[in-house]
Design an enzyme around this catalytic site. Structure first.
Site, mmCIF file in Angstrom:
data_model
loop_
_atom_site.group_PDB
_atom_site.id
_atom_site.type_symbol
_atom_site.label_atom_id
_atom_site.label_comp_id
_atom_site.label_asym_id
_atom_site.label_seq_id
_atom_site.Cartn_x
_atom_site.Cartn_y
_atom_site.Cartn_z
ATOM 1 N N ASP A 154 76.601 38.260 32.201
ATOM 2 C CA ASP A 154 76.043 39.355 31.425
ATOM 3 C C ASP A 154 75.274 38.729 30.259
ATOM 4 O O ASP A 154 75.280 37.505 30.045
ATOM 5 C CB ASP A 154 77.129 40.329 30.955
HETATM 6 C C1 NOJ Z 1 74.406 44.224 29.122
HETATM 7 C C2 NOJ Z 1 75.197 45.148 30.016
HETATM 8 O O1 NOJ Z 1 76.575 44.918 29.839
HETATM 9 C C3 NOJ Z 1 74.860 44.990 31.483
HETATM 10 O O2 NOJ Z 1 75.510 46.008 32.198
HETATM 11 C C4 NOJ Z 1 73.380 45.021 31.702
HETATM 12 O O3 NOJ Z 1 73.095 44.903 33.079
HETATM 13 C C5 NOJ Z 1 72.752 43.885 30.918
HETATM 14 N N1 NOJ Z 1 73.027 44.073 29.503
HETATM 15 C C6 NOJ Z 1 71.254 43.774 31.141
HETATM 16 O O4 NOJ Z 1 70.585 44.805 30.521
#
Ligand code: NOJ
Length: 757
Positions: free
Chosen positions: A300
């Site tokens: 993430d």
């Molecule tokens: C953080 C989020 O937790 C995740 O779900 C998302 O896909 C990413 N950012 C990318 O935007």
């Protein structure tokens, strides 16, 4: 220079670049197994040749994913991403869409880097791309796997028409804590339903051929146990037993592997002391070795770097070492791989082979998408023009919004409303385009496209003069300046419809709440209107279960619409005026108050269960101030009609292991409306070597019945469906007595039983 001269013909010989303006068509391949082996072998030999000539820096570039400056979905942005693409340091991009922009960036990679390796474009396409469907939790309330798959299919069609190859979805985190704002992004609390929905979404995004230009890579996230942070606070610590992890939180992830998911995303949280983005047990031992996952793992947003504040790495360099050694292939946004992998190899902390292996997994998926045959094959203006927000997509979104809504209360058949009634429509969400599509709305338009409830009602009410509207209050403020207008129009009406709830930003990422009442002074306005003695219908838009005890006591009807998406206003009007009949059922328990959280249906009995019957029982598992029961249980949802369950039976009383258990029940529509029922089958293992829940969902079926119509519904189970993690953590069924339950929700059930010998 020599290599450069070699590589272009090398690609052309193997695949033949097509020009970027040439129209790409969906080549639907129906490969026989020999064809598949041949094409796999062709890909492997391509990857062998390619990885052999790639420099270490080029491989590390493939392990790096950076956001553009178009959108912020995390705390940092790297303004320099275009130069990094040109230098080959960034092989993957997210937060970019549209043919124009993705082509522009793709050209930077293909025209400037030595090997012309195409970029992979990822994006958060969560519940629609341009046509926005209900939020994922709302969709889950439809229990309609075909419709959910279709929603993901449409999202993939639209996203791929705008240059996207990869979505960061589905989120398959089980959530039993409504305080956690990201409950809105999942499929609720149940492991069986959650797993079925997870598979449906993967099928929808990926289709059956990644090479087709209307399919995209799916990504199971957030691995793992992200939905169980302590106190429901986003990103917080997760500490749970191995048994609970494997029983409840891992199965939806495993289901996505079984469905062929291409990628996984690590979670921000730590799991039992080890952050998920540096967790070898999760990423290698379970994901790759136990489950055989062959795709790639992305972190993430900056979660490698976050190993430092987690306190398991002293700096980003050590964080990169831990992540690669744990099994992370791609670094999202943090740049730790880009900055340190070369040094770490020189220091002997990781090997070049590990980098090559990770790069190869990423390149394999670029290959499967067809990017090596044409890096621009998803950049097609004609597709972009033809495939966004088509009438069919909009109709599917409207249908999904109807299917997702859950009728929580309907006293004296307040609903459906007659189109001849004089209606006062009040509430901060009644004519709100911005919030109705919820959070994570990809390229969805919040300003012009969404249809509000007011617009939906206008299409239904026979005489326009009979529709009165005022906002009444704001979503989250103490401003009462419109209260009197609301009271005035309510006085003139036969019935009042109040559209209330949360703003889109009150759920989703970093949106945990400790108070789940209607925000601001919305309840105050409800109370003021209630005093008028008119029938009130409350329509709710929100991203999680709310605490609605007062509303449940005082409203005549309550329709939970979630954030219903672009066509939400039409769908709500269809339901309110009886052109459609609500059929959604809750996939997350609604608590009476926040103190009951975490609350979910498949609890264990405890040694001191609270019996509802009999005298007051002090030393029992209960609260002094509130009942153990929820306000609305899992699986709950009313219809304008009623259903009767009868003849619930198993075909035998005793079964051998692996033998098929045939179960049947007759469901009858006993009301006056045509309606759809979600028939739910639960099971309890009465005595086992470990404690087990009082009931667990095992199967369900949606059935449409006309008034007076009956249908026999059949389910089959085998001992595999009865398996659990036994005392020694082996996954198997144990002989003994079982109870089966069937009914309209997890509490209103009839039962039968059988023995497994
Ligand atoms: C953080 C989020 O937790 C995740 O779900 C998302 O896909 C990413 N950012 C990318 O935007």
């Amino acid at each position: 220079m020599k290599i450069k001269q070699f590589i272009i013909p090398f690609f052309i010989i193997l695949f033949g670049f097509t020009s970027c303006t040439e129209k790409t068509t969906v080549a639907k391949k129906d490969l026989s197994s020999t064809d598949k082996t041949k094409s796999d072998a062709k890909m492997e030999s391509f990857l062998d040749s390619l990885t052999k000539i790639m420099t270490l820096e080029e491989k590390i570039g493939q392990l790096t994913l950076m956001s553009t400056d178009w959108e912020k979905t995390g705390p940092t942005i790297n303004e320099n991403y275009k130069n990094l693409i040109k230098e080959g340091k960034v092989g993957n991009i997210f937060n970019a869409y549209s043919v124009k922009f993705t082509r522009e960036l793709q050209q930077l990679a293909v025209e400037n880097t030595r090997l012309k390796i195409p970029l992979l474009f990822g994006y958060d396409v969560i519940h629609g791309h341009r046509t926005i469907f209900p939020i994922s939790l709302g969709e889950s309330a439809s229990w309609d796997l075909k419709a959910i798959e279709n929603s993901a299919r449409i999202a993939a069609t639209e996203a791929s028409a705008e240059g996207i190859h990869w979505t960061f979805a589905p989120m398959v985190d089980i959530s039993r804590d409504a305080r956690w704002g990201r409950s809105s992004e999942g499929a609720g609390e149940d492991v069986y339903l959650g797993s079925e929905i997870a598979k449906a979404r993967v099928r929808g995004f990926q289709g059956d051929d990644l090479f087709a230009t209307n399919t995209i890579l799916a990504c199971a996230k957030h691995y793992a146990a992200y939905g169980a942070p302590i106190a429901g606070r986003d990103y917080n610590t997760v500490d749970m037993s191995e048994r609970e992890l494997r029983t409840t939180y891992l199965p939806p992830f495993k289901a996505t592997v079984d469905a062929g998911v291409s990628t996984f995303m690590t979670a921000f949280n730590d799991v039992n002391g080890v952050p998920a983005s540096g967790n070898k047990y999760l990423l290698t031992d379970i994901l790759r070795e136990e489950w055989g996952f062959e795709g790639f793992v992305v972190t993430d947003y900056t979660s490698i770097n976050e190993l430092v504040p987690h306190g398991v790495a002293k700096d980003n360099k050590q964080a990169a070492e831990i992540a690669l050694n744990a099994g992370v292939d791609m670094d999202m946004q943090g740049g730790a791989y880009m900055d340190y992998l070369k040094e770490l190899i020189a220091d002997g902390k990781v090997t070049e082979q590990q980098v090559t292996t990770a790069a190869r997994k990423i390149l394999a998926l670029k290959y499967k998408l067809g990017l090596f045959s044409d890096p621009y094959r998803y950049c097609d203006e004609t597709r972009e023009k033809e495939l966004l927000m088509t009438p069919e997509h909009l109709e599917a979104a409207r249908d999904m919004a109807r299917k997702s809504a859950v009728l929580l209360k309907n006293n004296n058949q307040t609903l459906p409303l007659s189109k001849d009634k004089k209606v006062a429509l009040i509430g901060p969400l009644a004519n709100d385009k911005y919030n109705i599509i919820g959070s994570w709305t990809a390229a969805g338009d919040r300003y012009t496209k969404p249809v509000t409830v007011l617009e939906g009602f206008k299409e239904k009410i026979s005489n326009p003069a009979n529709l009165l509207f005022t906002q009444g209050c704001e979503i989250n403020s103490d401003n009462t300046s419109d209260f009197q207008n609301a009271i005035n129009i309510a006085k003139k009406a036969d019935v009042v419809v109040m559209v209330m709830g949360e703003s889109e930003g009150m759920s989703g990422e970093a949106a945990s709440r400790t108070n789940l009442d209607l925000p601001g002074n919305q309840k105050e306005l409800l109370k003021a209107i209630k005093k008028l003695g008119k029938p009130i219908v409350l329509v709710l838009m929100n991203g999680r279960p709310l605490t609605l005890e007062w509303e449940n006591e005082n409203m005549d009807a309550i329709l939970e619409a979630w954030f219903p998406g672009t066509m939400g206003g039409y769908a709500i009007a269809d339901l309110i005026f009886g052109d459609a009949n609500p059929s959604g059922k809750l996939t997350m328990t609604f608590p009476r108050n926040v103190g009951q959280i975490p609350i979910y249906y498949n609890v264990k009995n405890t040694g001191r269960p609270y019996e509802l019957k009999g005298p007051e029982q002090r030393y029992r598992s209960r609260y002094l101030d509130v009942s153990n029961s929820p306000l609305y249980p899992f699986g709950y949802g009313l219809s304008y009609t009623t259903f009767k369950y009868a003849n619930f039976a198993v075909d035998k009383k005793t079964y051998a292991f692996k033998e098929t258990i045939n179960i049947s029940v007759t469901v009858t529509n006993t009301g006056t409306f045509k309606g759809e029922e979600i028939v739910q089958l639960y099971m309890r293992d009465m005595v086992a070597s470990v404690t087990l829940p009082l009931k667990e969902l095992k199967r369900f079926e949606k059935v449409m019945l006309k008034p007076n119509e009956s249908k026999k519904i059949t389910f089959t189970l085998t001992s595999d469906d009865l398996a659990f993690y036994t005392k020694d953590m082996s996954f198997k069924a144990e002989a003994g007595e079982f109870k089966l339950f069937v009914g309209t929700n997890s509490e209103a059930l009839i039962e039968t039983n059988f023995t497994l010998k």
